[in-house]
Design a protein around this motif. Sequence first.
Motif, mmCIF file in Angstrom:
data_model
loop_
_atom_site.group_PDB
_atom_site.id
_atom_site.type_symbol
_atom_site.label_atom_id
_atom_site.label_comp_id
_atom_site.label_asym_id
_atom_site.label_seq_id
_atom_site.Cartn_x
_atom_site.Cartn_y
_atom_site.Cartn_z
ATOM 1 N N VAL A 53 58.807 45.014 117.260
ATOM 2 C CA VAL A 53 58.684 45.963 118.372
ATOM 3 C C VAL A 53 58.128 45.238 119.598
ATOM 4 N N CYS A 54 58.168 45.938 120.732
ATOM 5 C CA CYS A 54 58.013 45.315 122.057
ATOM 6 C C CYS A 54 56.681 44.594 122.281
ATOM 7 N N VAL A 55 55.575 45.336 122.269
ATOM 8 C CA VAL A 55 54.287 44.769 122.677
ATOM 9 C C VAL A 55 53.847 43.598 121.799
ATOM 10 N N PRO A 56 53.814 43.753 120.474
ATOM 11 C CA PRO A 56 53.367 42.602 119.666
ATOM 12 C C PRO A 56 54.254 41.375 119.844
ATOM 13 N N SER A 57 55.557 41.602 119.990
ATOM 14 C CA SER A 57 56.462 40.465 120.173
ATOM 15 C C SER A 57 56.168 39.739 121.470
ATOM 16 N N ARG A 58 55.965 40.470 122.551
ATOM 17 C CA ARG A 58 55.703 39.832 123.846
ATOM 18 C C ARG A 58 54.339 39.138 123.867
ATOM 19 N N CYS A 59 53.344 39.776 123.259
ATOM 20 C CA CYS A 59 52.033 39.127 123.175
ATOM 21 C C CYS A 59 52.130 37.826 122.394
ATOM 22 N N SER A 60 53.071 37.761 121.473
ATOM 23 C CA SER A 60 53.265 36.557 120.675
ATOM 24 C C SER A 60 54.022 35.487 121.461
ATOM 25 N N PHE A 61 55.196 35.832 122.016
ATOM 26 C CA PHE A 61 56.000 34.762 122.615
ATOM 27 C C PHE A 61 55.488 34.310 123.975
ATOM 28 N N PHE A 62 54.592 35.058 124.591
ATOM 29 C CA PHE A 62 53.987 34.584 125.835
ATOM 30 C C PHE A 62 52.679 33.820 125.605
ATOM 31 N N THR A 63 52.255 33.710 124.360
ATOM 32 C CA THR A 63 51.035 32.947 124.048
ATOM 33 C C THR A 63 51.256 31.846 123.019
ATOM 34 N N GLY A 64 52.376 31.916 122.273
ATOM 35 C CA GLY A 64 52.597 30.964 121.201
ATOM 36 C C GLY A 64 51.770 31.262 119.967
ATOM 37 N N LEU A 65 51.216 32.473 119.884
ATOM 38 C CA LEU A 65 50.374 32.872 118.757
ATOM 39 C C LEU A 65 51.072 33.948 117.935
#
Length: 535
Positions: A53-65
């Motif tokens: 889903v949107c938020v967790p994915s973006r928080c991941s790919f914009f931080t590398g975490l």
Amino acid sequence: MAKQPHIIIFNPDEMRGDALAHLGNPASITPNLDAFAANEAVSFGQAYCQNPVCVPSRCSFFTGLYPHVRGHRTMSHLLRPGETSMLKELKEAGYYVWMNDRNDLTAGQIPGWTESHATEIYYSGQKKQGPGNVNPDQRGEPGNKYYYSHYEGQLKCNAEGKNYNGDDEVVDAAIERIHNRPADQPLCMFLGLVYPHTPYRVEEPYFSTIDRAKLPKRVHADDCTGKPLMEAEIRKYAGMQDFTDADWDELRAVYLGMCMKIDVQFGKLVEALKEEGIYDDCAIFFLSDHGDFTGDFDLPEKAQNCFEDCLTRVPLLIKPPKNIPLDPGISNSMVELVDFYATAMDLAGVQPTHTHFGHSLRPVLADRSAKVRDYVFCEGGRQPGETHCDEYHRNSKNGKGAPTTTVYWPKMKAQSEDDAHAKGIMMRDERYKYISRTVGKDELYDLQADPQEMTNRIDDESLAPVVVDMQRKMLKWLEATDDIVPFELDERFTPEMLWARVRGLVPPEKEAEVRKMIADGTPFPVLMGYCHSLK
């Protein structure tokens, strides 16, 4: 230092990896992206998001975490002060960071926080939007088969034959900034678009152009065994049992029409970069945050703890600047979206300010056969009792749960059930996909024999060694990624605490000097040694 490239990030929402024609979908019409992949970029045919889903994915790919590292595994837990993002890091490294107001990345309730990640934010709604649906009553009343389908069908066109939407406005605003970019800074542009996210709706010519007869075979729920409880619960609450194959085909065709429009918008942006003479100086990234069921398993939209390829495999196309070696075409190297972060930072020549888990894909850009990962991971769901992590309670009205009038109610209601919303981790290699859950049944799919993930073989004793091996490797992955230690170091004592430890060694006439040493951050052993020398 070499000239820094412009970083262009084109990010449609909810786009399946198999929505691209060059990746094998005979019904898809994506000529711009197909030509881009064939001649100027690498298209990663095995790219996977880290949360569906949107938020967790973006928080991941914009931080590398990975989502578990900082607890970003819900739609309501975004980046907060004390964390950073690629956008913020590039801004602090001298980039002019332009983004639109799609967000789904930074906590919006904190004044000035989102703004700190960009030089300029384009706020939409400044242009007149296109007319609405041809059939405004498509959804119908509760109980109608369309009520929770997310399907709205054909959109009207204006007098010019267009339906100008928010994505059109964002692309036009980005093009305007490209034509009027700062002369002394490299650009970083993040276009966070909405299409092909639900609702499923699109105007002509996209609505009719997709050939329904060419649609790939859909996965029917009745043909599957051992699938996750979440999917059964959403089907139960959605009440779409009267949806026929023809109904699903219309929904799927509209979805691909939305993807076709994204392709046109991407082509328009690329043309603007070429007109300005900066295309060769750009690193261009085309990626989606997650996929969409689009009728597979008799479901619309997505689920936050389901891990089929239709949800987790996403488009990822990368064009490096012209001075970087490139082997254009399709790569079958398995990659994760955290690798987007590492690659963009690498090409920008900017050192990350925190530990991360991405791998730069520069080697694969130079040689499509290069391999960077043996496994990919995705995660989602929650623990029993974590009601702050589900969307049903988050959207509760007067303590009575999410309203049944929202089209998302079936998914939200299913999330309210601990067993259905069980926390899970997906681990996938080129042959097998294993899903471990904290509650309920695990899953195992032999992707060679069952590429559509229809038969859960977790109880197949002949595959028990595969499960044990993947469980062991998953544990090692969790051990390696369960936290990160900040680069910034802390002091164990306050200045006054340090003075208390040495004051008995310091003559009155040396107090000011020693206090200055403390204020200047003199290491404690050095400070103690000096103070002992004063006696």
